[in-house]
Write an enzyme that holds these catalytic residues in place. Structure first.
Site: not given
Length: 152
Positions: A83, A55, A53, A86
């Site tokens: 999410c 992040e 991801h 993250c």
């Protein structure tokens, strides 16, 4: 153009890079003292890594750069609401501010499905600004998934 929009436009550039790689178009930038300190975008498909991801990749870069897991002076700009994974990583890194574009009603953990970053039971909370260039950020995602469905 306000300062949040300026930095979100940089995150959108990262999201477009992800889209060009057939990745879910989410991009993130880290800002400290009015300067971008790091950039990242999703790379889950390319790496077959569920941790790919934007992040998380950004937090890894920053912690290596700072040589510290505490990132107490960093503002994260990300095109889509983080999410749970993250958001949890940002809490662990002691990120003070998060600015995101569009909400994620299916997985968002910063106000939509969950609000873990504001949970008073935790020892750290993150100030959140949501909805910055939200329509454009959301369109990147909806266009990506529309094309994905057509290709199946």
């Amino acid at each position: 153009m306000d300062i949040h929009e300026q930095w979100m436009r940089e995150a959108i550039i990262e999201a477009q890079r992800a889209a060009a790689m057939n990745e879910v178009p989410i991009g993130a930038v880290a800002v400290v003292n009015s300067a971008i300190l790091g950039r990242a975008h999703n790379i889950r498909e390319a790496t077959n890594d569920p941790l790919g991801h934007a992040e998380l990749l950004l937090l890894q870069k920053l912690s290596h750069f700072h040589q510290s897991w505490r990132l107490t002076d960093v503002t994260i700009y990300v095109t889509c609401e983080p999410c749970l994974m993250c958001a949890g990583a940002m809490l662990q890194a002691r990120i003070p501010r998060l600015v995101y574009g569009c909400r994620d009603p299916k997985a968002g953990a910063c106000g939509s499905l969950y609000d873990v970053v504001a949970d008073p039971r935790l020892n750290h909370r993150i100030d959140v600004v949501s909805g910055v260039v939200a329509e454009e950020c959301g369109k990147l995602l909806s266009d990506y998934f529309k094309i994905l469905r057509l290709d199946k």
